[in-house]
Design an enzyme around this catalytic site. Structure first.
Site, mmCIF file in Angstrom:
data_model
loop_
_atom_site.group_PDB
_atom_site.id
_atom_site.type_symbol
_atom_site.label_atom_id
_atom_site.label_comp_id
_atom_site.label_asym_id
_atom_site.label_seq_id
_atom_site.Cartn_x
_atom_site.Cartn_y
_atom_site.Cartn_z
ATOM 1 N N TYR A 1 -1.895 -1.207 10.043
ATOM 2 C CA TYR A 1 -1.552 -1.612 8.993
ATOM 3 C C TYR A 1 -0.109 -1.281 8.553
ATOM 4 O O TYR A 1 -0.098 -2.075 7.419
ATOM 5 C CB TYR A 1 -2.936 -0.881 8.376
ATOM 6 N N SER B 1 0.930 -1.361 0.056
ATOM 7 C CA SER B 1 -0.154 -0.483 -0.218
ATOM 8 C C SER B 1 1.028 1.154 0.382
ATOM 9 O O SER B 1 2.167 1.143 0.759
ATOM 10 C CB SER B 1 -0.972 -0.017 1.559
HETATM 11 N N1 LIG Z 1 -9.186 -0.476 -1.897
HETATM 12 C C1 LIG Z 1 -7.806 0.369 -1.325
HETATM 13 O O1 LIG Z 1 -7.238 1.874 -1.569
HETATM 14 C C2 LIG Z 1 -5.772 -0.242 -0.909
HETATM 15 C C3 LIG Z 1 -5.378 0.466 -1.029
HETATM 16 C C4 LIG Z 1 -3.370 -0.338 -0.757
HETATM 17 C C5 LIG Z 1 -3.678 -1.253 -0.302
HETATM 18 N N2 LIG Z 1 -4.673 -2.083 -0.099
HETATM 19 C C6 LIG Z 1 -4.414 -3.378 -0.303
HETATM 20 O O2 LIG Z 1 -5.028 -4.209 -1.447
HETATM 21 C C7 LIG Z 1 -5.493 -4.964 -1.149
HETATM 22 C C8 LIG Z 1 -6.964 -5.523 -1.017
HETATM 23 O O3 LIG Z 1 -7.622 -4.768 -0.817
HETATM 24 P P1 LIG Z 1 -9.080 -3.744 -1.316
HETATM 25 O O4 LIG Z 1 -9.406 -2.832 -1.516
HETATM 26 O O5 LIG Z 1 -10.020 -5.491 -2.869
HETATM 27 O O6 LIG Z 1 -10.472 -4.506 0.044
HETATM 28 P P2 LIG Z 1 -11.593 -5.273 0.325
HETATM 29 O O7 LIG Z 1 -12.173 -5.692 1.781
HETATM 30 O O8 LIG Z 1 -12.812 -5.669 -1.201
HETATM 31 O O9 LIG Z 1 -11.154 -7.477 -0.017
HETATM 32 C C9 LIG Z 1 -10.379 -7.491 1.089
HETATM 33 C C10 LIG Z 1 -10.855 -9.591 0.933
HETATM 34 O O10 LIG Z 1 -9.964 -9.708 1.593
HETATM 35 C C11 LIG Z 1 -10.046 -10.616 2.315
HETATM 36 N N3 LIG Z 1 -9.650 -11.641 3.706
HETATM 37 C C12 LIG Z 1 -9.729 -10.656 4.949
HETATM 38 N N4 LIG Z 1 -9.004 -11.617 5.686
HETATM 39 C C13 LIG Z 1 -8.882 -12.636 5.336
HETATM 40 C C14 LIG Z 1 -7.992 -13.941 5.941
HETATM 41 N N5 LIG Z 1 -7.536 -13.767 6.914
HETATM 42 N N6 LIG Z 1 -7.292 -14.761 4.634
HETATM 43 C C15 LIG Z 1 -8.898 -15.046 3.087
HETATM 44 N N7 LIG Z 1 -8.994 -14.208 2.823
HETATM 45 C C16 LIG Z 1 -9.453 -12.513 3.405
HETATM 46 C C17 LIG Z 1 -11.926 -10.707 2.528
HETATM 47 O O11 LIG Z 1 -12.808 -11.494 2.874
HETATM 48 C C18 LIG Z 1 -12.426 -9.783 1.684
HETATM 49 O O12 LIG Z 1 -12.543 -10.797 0.885
HETATM 50 C C19 LIG Z 1 -4.995 -6.066 0.352
HETATM 51 O O13 LIG Z 1 -3.820 -5.948 0.991
HETATM 52 C C20 LIG Z 1 -5.120 -3.549 1.285
HETATM 53 O O14 LIG Z 1 -4.321 -3.214 2.029
HETATM 54 C C21 LIG Z 1 -6.461 -1.038 -0.427
#
Ligand SMILES: NC(=O)c1ccc[n+]([C@@H]2O[C@H](COP(=O)([O-])OP(=O)(O)OC[C@H]3O[C@@H](n4cnc5c(N)ncnc54)[C@H](O)[C@@H]3O)[C@@H](O)[C@H]2O)c1
Length: 252
Positions: free
Chosen positions: A156, A143
């Protein structure tokens, strides 16, 4: 011909916004994809989307922090597809806001377990299959908060910084096996995660768009395109890299 024709991939958090888009993109580019999540309903939807579009995918319910479950899931994926070459580590917990002074140990531990230990476990059990396949690619989702600071997200941010170093460690140790590992650092991407602390996407946009010089928030497909490039042979000289896909968020 797709960028990933014939490849076998495993994508964690594939029921979520970003990893769901990655799984759909990989399948559209010709890969067979194991979609892993703890959420049965959303991961089934990702697999259904892929199958409807004519792609190949399977769903596996697995908590990435549970080593026995991870080993079974990874080994079964390699057995089902005949090999495993590409792994996307994207699972992350969604924790409430805290400072270090008021964060309960259980919250800290959960974030460590899912975001970092989960990545370690999936990687640990995938590497022997990549070695058997003659090589592989890890795409680890960090991130921009693994690079710059943001208020009240200590666990985080600590995990997302550590993801970059874990990725470099894998890149270094397994380069002789033709295994590459790169991190992606997304800016704010429009997924449900952004609604964990702000009620509507309009409110999120009002706050976050001005911080992204490109003038919009990211879409999950922006990350999926970068992930497909990193999984493909087109990035064959890239390993141990941090790939910022952030609309200029960290350029300011
Ligand atoms: N959305 C953003 O702005 C953003 C920015 C930077 C980084 N990220 C990173 O991108 C990745 C995906 O984020 P997103 O925005 O798609 O989130 P999201 O909430 O849409 O999806 C996260 C998914 O992870 C699953 N999950 C949670 N705990 C779990 C576990 N223990 N085992 C297996 N699956 C698990 C959840 O069920 C969910 O489906 C993450 O690593 C997040 O930190 C997101």
């Amino acid at each position: 011909m797709g960028m990933l024709d014939g490849k076998a991939a495993l994508v964690t958090a594939a029921g979520g916004g970003i990893a769901g888009a990655i799984a759909r993109k990989f399948a559209a580019e010709g890969a067979a994809v194991c979609c892993v999540d703890v959420n049965e309903e959303t991961v089934a939807r990702t697999v259904a989307d892929i199958e409807e579009a004519g792609g190949k995918a399977i769903a596996r319910i697995c908590n990435v922090a549970d080593e026995a479950a991870v080993k079974t899931t990874v080994d079964q994926t390699a057995e089902e597809f005949g090999k495993l070459e590409v792994v996307v580590n994207a699972a992350a917990a969604s924790e409430p806001l805290h400072t270090v002074a008021n964060m309960p140990l259980e919250t800290w531990q959960e974030v460590m377990d899912v975001n970092l230990t989960g990545m370690f476990l999936v990687s640990k059990h995938a590497i022997p299959h990549m070695q058997a396949a003659g090589g592989g690619q890890f795409i680890n989702i960090s991130s921009t908060f693994g690079h710059i600071a943001w208020p009240q997200r200590p666990a985080y941010m600590a995990t997302k910084g550590a993801v970059r170093q874990l990725t470099r460690s894998i890149a270094l140790d397994f380069a002789p096996d033709n295994i590459r590992a790169n991190s992606i650092l997304p800016g704010a991407i429009e997924t449900n995660r952004l609604l964990a602390r702000t009620p509507t996407i309009e409110q999120v946009r009002a706050k976050m768009v001005p911080l992204h010089p490109i003038g919009r928030l990211g879409q999950p497909e922006d990350i999926a395109n970068a992930a497909a490039f990193l999984a493909s042979d087109q990035s064959s000289f890239m390993t141990g890299s941090d790939v910022f896909v952030d609309g200029g968020f960290t350029a300011v």
